[in-house]
Motif scaffolding. Structure first.
Motif, PDB file in Angstrom:
ATOM      1  N   SER A  10       2.828   6.070   8.152  1.00 28.46           N
ATOM      2  CA  SER A  10       3.536   5.687   9.377  1.00 28.46           C
ATOM      3  C   SER A  10       4.284   4.374   9.131  1.00 28.46           C
ATOM      4  N   LEU A  11       5.185   4.080  10.046  1.00 32.08           N
ATOM      5  CA  LEU A  11       5.944   2.834   9.939  1.00 32.08           C
ATOM      6  C   LEU A  11       4.984   1.636   9.955  1.00 32.08           C
ATOM      7  N   HIS A  12       4.036   1.715  10.873  1.00 31.93           N
ATOM      8  CA  HIS A  12       3.077   0.624  11.024  1.00 31.93           C
ATOM      9  C   HIS A  12       2.270   0.389   9.736  1.00 31.93           C
ATOM     10  N   GLN A  13       1.895   1.486   9.084  1.00 31.72           N
ATOM     11  CA  GLN A  13       1.120   1.369   7.836  1.00 31.72           C
ATOM     12  C   GLN A  13       1.976   0.810   6.699  1.00 31.72           C
ATOM     13  N   THR A  14       3.251   1.126   6.718  1.00 34.93           N
ATOM     14  CA  THR A  14       4.099   0.840   5.557  1.00 34.93           C
ATOM     15  C   THR A  14       4.695  -0.567   5.584  1.00 34.93           C
ATOM     16  N   VAL A  36       0.852  -1.191   0.000  1.00 39.00           N
ATOM     17  CA  VAL A  36       0.000   0.000   0.000  1.00 39.00           C
ATOM     18  C   VAL A  36       0.884   1.237   0.000  1.00 39.00           C
ATOM     19  N   TYR A  37       1.692   1.373   1.012  1.00 33.69           N
ATOM     20  CA  TYR A  37       2.647   2.476   1.090  1.00 33.69           C
ATOM     21  C   TYR A  37       4.049   1.920   0.841  1.00 33.69           C
ATOM     22  N   ASP A  38       5.002   2.819   0.567  1.00 33.79           N
ATOM     23  CA  ASP A  38       6.360   2.365   0.286  1.00 33.79           C
ATOM     24  C   ASP A  38       7.390   3.243   0.982  1.00 33.79           C
ATOM     25  N   LEU A  39       8.656   2.921   0.712  1.00 37.39           N
ATOM     26  CA  LEU A  39       9.776   3.609   1.351  1.00 37.39           C
ATOM     27  C   LEU A  39       9.721   5.120   1.151  1.00 37.39           C
ATOM     28  N   VAL A  40       9.366   5.548  -0.072  1.00 39.29           N
ATOM     29  CA  VAL A  40       9.343   6.986  -0.350  1.00 39.29           C
ATOM     30  C   VAL A  40       8.237   7.667   0.464  1.00 39.29           C
ATOM     31  N   ASN A  41       7.073   7.020   0.583  1.00 39.22           N
ATOM     32  CA  ASN A  41       6.023   7.564   1.444  1.00 39.22           C
ATOM     33  C   ASN A  41       6.532   7.738   2.873  1.00 39.22           C
ATOM     34  N   LEU A  42       7.241   6.729   3.325  1.00 40.04           N
ATOM     35  CA  LEU A  42       7.739   6.750   4.700  1.00 40.04           C
ATOM     36  C   LEU A  42       8.780   7.852   4.888  1.00 40.04           C
TER      37      LEU A  42
END
Lengths: 277, 136
Positions: free
Chosen positions: A77-81, A65-71
């Motif tokens: 958040s870390l939990h989401q990624t 869903v999310y990736d390194l660049v989002n983080l």
């Protein structure tokens, strides 16, 4: 949130090679899985922004869903990624972005991510480097405490490994801060003992001689590597595979255990196989 | 391996060639990256001087800086082309601060011997790697 100052217990390992296609992602997947199997809380990060592949090898491509660049950009958040592996306890995957390019990463941004991971009590951070010696590869190795240099028994791979060793020794954080140097490990992949015996392929001794770093393991060329990446399953989870066993041995050695190197010899072929093989 | 290769004599392996080539290459790679900034220029100058007398190519000159104890040793390894009775290699060691060579050496004149002390600290050489040395 409880914040126990156990930062320094986290170990960061980069899997790098310079050259592409030598087995960095395969190795990252199996090393991270192997460490998690030993009970360590482990995250494997795909640094190949724009060309992510680790998710495929780990078999979690549909859960990104999310990736390194989002983080890095603090959009998630870390939990989401983090993606929690479904097979192995303690194993998490941090995928790369598919749509952005390598310029989306900065040392400061990665430093923030590393700090968050350390605060979340990770024992190991495995960084899967992109090929080349440009920004992405330098980011991947910057924070390394240890490095696994993935090398094929082939001239261009050996040369590139030597180059990347030079970069580790001059451009990693440890080098720049004048700290104890990054611990280097040589992992030889796609080794074909038969061709070595015929004198057609550089031997383990040749490569160790040339690169002059300690040998962590020899992964024999094996069809099970392709099978397991087809299936999205790290090869270390295939116990009957020689490559999987070789990765398990390498993890034991990484833990400081003494394991003899296997798969350096070929089984003797019968006369018929030699004639018609 | 098919029926024909079974009867053919075993070919001389290409792996040996690969190793030889890599040894030379890696030594060059280290020489280029480990040394001070002027090393490539120095190498070029040396090459030009030798070229006045002998026809050699760039890959036949290896300039390498090593640290031994507290002195830095500049090692010059020049492979001369084979011509008849002449021996094939000249192994000349020169000092890095020798005032006749090198564009940046005027500041230090004390050294003329093959090895002398040189206090210039090298850039963070965390490397414990042994450098593959290749002699002709």
């Amino acid at each position: 949130m409880l914040n126990i100052g156990s930062d320094s217990l986290t170990k960061t390992i980069v899997v790098t090679s310079g050259k592409g296609g030598v087995g960095k992602t395969t190795t990252s997947a199996s090393v991270a899985t192997g460490l998690a199997l030993k009970g360590f809380k482990t995250v494997v990060i795909d640094f190949d922004v724009g060309l992510r592949n680790l998710d495929l090898i780990m078999g979690c491509e549909r859960r990104v869903v999310y990736d390194l660049v989002n983080l890095v950009n603090q959009e998630s958040s870390l939990h989401q990624t983090l993606i929690k592996d479904k097979r192995v306890e303690n194993l998490y995957i941090l995928p790369a972005s598919q749509t952005r390019d390598k310029d989306a990463l900065t040392i400061e941004g990665i430093a923030r991510v590393m700090h968050k991971l350390k605060k979340s009590q990770f024992d190991y951070i495995v960084c899967d480097s992109p090929a080349g010696i440009e920004k992405g590869a330098k980011m991947a190795l910057y924070f390394a405490d240890e490095a696994i240099i993935t090398t094929n028994p082939e001239v261009s791979s050996v040369r590139d490994s030597d180059r990347i060793l030079g970069i580790l020794q001059s451009e990693s954080k440890r080098a720049k801060m004048n700290e104890e140097p990054v611990k280097e490990h040589l992992l030889i992949t796609r080794y074909n003992p038969g061709r070595v015996r015929e004198g057609q392929m550089l031997s383990v001794d040749d490569i160790v001689d040339l690169l002059a770093i300690p040998l962590l393991g020899i992964i024999p060329e094996s069809s099970s590597v392709l099978d397991s990446s087809n299936a999205g399953k790290p090869v270390i989870l295939v116990p009957e595979s020689e490559a999987g066993q070789a990765y398990s041995d390498a993890i034991d050695r990484l833990m400081g255990e003494d394991r003899p190197h296997r798969f350096m010899e070929t089984r003797k072929k019968g006369l018929l196989a030699r004639l018609f093989g | 391996m098919g029926i024909f290769s079974f009867f053919r004599s075993k070919p001389k392996g290409s792996a040996a060639t690969a190793k030889e080539r890599l040894q030379v290459l890696i030594a060059h790679q280290h020489a280029d990256s480990d040394g001070p900034d002027y090393l490539p220029l120095l190498k070029q100058d040396i090459l030009n001087v030798i070229k006045k007398y002998v026809d050699i190519g760039e890959e036949q000159v290896l300039v390498q800086l090593d640290s031994q104890d507290d002195c830095d040793v500049l090692e010059l390894n020049i492979t001369l082309p084979e011509d008849g009775e002449r021996s094939s290699a000249v192994d000349a060691k020169a000092l890095r601060d020798n005032d006749d060579d090198g564009p940046q050496s005027s500041k230090n004149r004390q050294s003329r011997a093959e090895r002398t002390r040189s206090r210039q600290t090298r850039k963070s050489q965390a490397s414990a790697r042994s450098q593959a040395k290749q002699k002709a």
